[in-house]
Design a protein around this motif. Structure first.
Motif, short mmCIF file in Angstrom:
data_model
loop_
_atom_site.label_atom_id
_atom_site.label_comp_id
_atom_site.label_asym_id
_atom_site.label_seq_id
_atom_site.Cartn_x
_atom_site.Cartn_y
_atom_site.Cartn_z
N GLN A 208 36.85 19.94 34.66
CA GLN A 208 35.91 20.80 35.38
C GLN A 208 36.62 21.57 36.49
N LYS A 209 37.56 20.88 37.19
CA LYS A 209 38.32 21.57 38.24
C LYS A 209 39.11 22.72 37.65
N ARG A 210 39.79 22.44 36.49
CA ARG A 210 40.55 23.52 35.87
C ARG A 210 39.62 24.66 35.42
N LEU A 211 38.44 24.25 34.88
CA LEU A 211 37.48 25.29 34.47
C LEU A 211 36.96 26.09 35.68
N GLU A 212 36.72 25.38 36.81
CA GLU A 212 36.27 26.08 38.01
C GLU A 212 37.32 27.05 38.52
N GLU A 213 38.61 26.60 38.48
CA GLU A 213 39.68 27.52 38.89
C GLU A 213 39.72 28.75 37.99
N ALA A 214 39.60 28.50 36.67
CA ALA A 214 39.59 29.64 35.74
C ALA A 214 38.36 30.52 35.99
N LEU A 215 37.22 29.86 36.29
CA LEU A 215 36.00 30.62 36.56
C LEU A 215 36.14 31.45 37.83
N GLN A 216 36.78 30.86 38.87
CA GLN A 216 37.00 31.61 40.10
C GLN A 216 37.89 32.83 39.85
N LEU A 217 38.94 32.60 39.03
CA LEU A 217 39.81 33.73 38.69
C LEU A 217 39.02 34.81 37.94
N GLU A 218 38.17 34.36 37.00
CA GLU A 218 37.37 35.33 36.25
C GLU A 218 36.39 36.06 37.16
N ILE A 219 35.77 35.30 38.11
CA ILE A 219 34.82 35.92 39.06
C ILE A 219 35.53 36.95 39.93
N LYS A 220 36.76 36.57 40.39
CA LYS A 220 37.53 37.50 41.21
C LYS A 220 37.87 38.76 40.42
N ALA A 221 38.28 38.55 39.13
CA ALA A 221 38.59 39.71 38.30
C ALA A 221 37.36 40.58 38.09
N ARG A 222 36.19 39.92 37.87
CA ARG A 222 34.96 40.70 37.69
C ARG A 222 34.58 41.44 38.97
N ARG A 223 34.76 40.78 40.13
CA ARG A 223 34.47 41.46 41.39
C ARG A 223 35.37 42.67 41.59
N ASP A 224 36.70 42.46 41.27
CA ASP A 224 37.61 43.60 41.38
C ASP A 224 37.18 44.72 40.44
N GLU A 225 36.82 44.31 39.20
CA GLU A 225 36.38 45.32 38.23
C GLU A 225 35.11 46.02 38.72
N GLU A 226 34.18 45.22 39.30
CA GLU A 226 32.93 45.80 39.80
C GLU A 226 33.20 46.73 40.98
N ALA A 227 34.18 46.32 41.86
CA ALA A 227 34.53 47.20 42.99
C ALA A 227 35.12 48.51 42.48
N PHE A 228 36.04 48.38 41.47
CA PHE A 228 36.60 49.61 40.89
C PHE A 228 35.50 50.46 40.24
N ARG A 229 34.54 49.75 39.58
CA ARG A 229 33.45 50.48 38.93
C ARG A 229 32.57 51.18 39.97
N TYR A 230 32.29 50.48 41.12
CA TYR A 230 31.51 51.10 42.18
C TYR A 230 32.24 52.31 42.75
N ALA A 231 33.58 52.14 42.95
CA ALA A 231 34.36 53.27 43.45
C ALA A 231 34.31 54.43 42.48
N GLN A 232 34.46 54.10 41.16
CA GLN A 232 34.38 55.15 40.15
C GLN A 232 33.01 55.80 40.14
N ALA A 233 31.95 54.95 40.28
CA ALA A 233 30.59 55.50 40.31
C ALA A 233 30.40 56.40 41.54
N GLY A 234 30.99 55.96 42.71
CA GLY A 234 30.90 56.80 43.90
C GLY A 234 31.60 58.13 43.70
N LEU A 235 32.81 58.07 43.07
CA LEU A 235 33.52 59.32 42.79
C LEU A 235 32.73 60.20 41.83
N LEU A 236 32.13 59.54 40.80
CA LEU A 236 31.32 60.32 39.85
C LEU A 236 30.10 60.93 40.54
#
Length: 343
Positions: free
Chosen positions: A156-184
């Protein structure tokens, strides 16, 4: 012997014995009391006292009757309470009997329950022994489960670490998407602003073209009006030229007529002058070579003079009419010149 003292004088009184003296003293005190109380009759006072005593006796009698009535009521209440007490005692006896029956029944139930509990206790002891054996098995199973849980926790700890990494990646992707949406959105706003500017420019061009077309139409209308005014001016000038020519011809005719009138006036004045005997007849030219002037006495001379005066008056009238006509033509010419100056 005794004395009665007042404010003004002292009275000496005698009594045969002490009883009479006491009666006199009582009577005097009674009289003084009645006088102080403002009463005039001892009989009325005694009557009132007897009435008060009678009323007191009646009140005492009524109080006694009420007391007797109250005592009878209390006696009846006591008897009723005694009857109720007897009923309560009877009910208590019945309740005691019922309680004894209930106690016996509870005792029997308790004994039955105790026997049942002893049976259950033996069964529970047997169950405890079996449970201990089962608990040993359960402990072994629990040990295996703890190991399994530890492995699952690590996983579970390893899964949580992987989940945190995935959440961070999704947040970064969402931030990039928000920035792209703002530019659009910014690009869309700029595009809208550009479209608005283009529409405003097109509207301004169309408005300018419409204004230019309206100005052109207005200039054409003014040009047509100017051409019409120039044409009317040319017509007025032509009319004025014709009128000027007519006026010049009329003035020339007027001058010629005036010259003729003056000439005829001179000739008439010469003809109207009487000729004396032996004077020569004046020569009037080829047109008047055969004209003979009569004498002053000749009645035909008077007629001719009158007719000459009438002709002169007619010529004067014609001169006046001609002069008025010339003035009218001059005024008309000036009016025509004024009409020409107006445009």
């Amino acid at each position: 012997m005794f004395c009665l003292k007042t404010l003004s004088k002292t009275y000496e009184m005698s009594a045969s014995d002490t009883k009479q003296r006491q009666e006199w003293t009582t009577a005097i005190q009674t009289a003084i009391r009645l006088h102080v109380e403002g009463k005039t009759s001892l009989h009325k006072d005694l009557k009132m006292k007897r009435r008060e005593q009678r009323e007191q006796r009646e009140k005492r009698q009524q109080a006694k009757e009420e007391e007797l009535h109250r005592l009878r009521a209390l006696q009846e209440e006591r008897e009723r309470k005694l009857a109720e007490l007897d009923l309560l005692k009877e009910a208590q006896k019945q309740a005691q009997a019922l309680l004894e029956q209930d106690e016996q029944r509870r005792r029997q139930q308790h004994e039955q329950l105790q026997r049942a509990l002893e049976v259950q206790l033996r069964e529970a002891e047997e169950a405890r022994v079996s449970m201990q054996a089962e608990m040993a098995l359960k402990e072994q199973e629990a040990e295996r489960q703890r190991k399994r849980i530890q492995e699952l926790e690590e996983m579970q700890k390893r899964l949580e670490e992987a989940l945190q990494l995935e959440i961070k990646a999704r947040r970064d992707e969402e931030a990039f998407r928000y920035a792209q949406a703002g530019l659009l959105a910014e690009e869309e706003e700029k595009m809208k602003a550009l479209m608005r500017l283009q529409e405003e420019q097109e509207e301004y061009i169309l408005k300018t073209q419409r204004e230019k077309q309206e100005l052109k139409q207005e200039m054409e209308a003014k040009s047509r009006s100017l051409d019409e005014a120039q044409r009317q001016l040319e017509e007025v000038r032509a009319n004025r030229h014709r009128v000027d020519q007519d006026v010049v011809a009329a003035q020339r005719k007027l001058r010629q007529a005036s010259t003729n009138v003056k000439h005829w006036n001179v000739q008439m004045n010469r003809l109207m002058r009487p000729i004396g005997p032996g004077e020569k007849r004046p020569s009037l030219g080829s047109s008047f070579s055969s004209f003979q002037i009569p004498t002053q006495r000749d009645p035909g001379l008077r007629l001719r003079r009158r007719s000459g005066s009438e002709d002169q008056d007619e010529e004067s009238k014609e001169n006046v009419d001609t002069t008025a006509g010339c003035d009218l033509e001059k005024r008309h010419s000036h009016a025509s010149n004024g009409d020409m100056d107006i445009p």
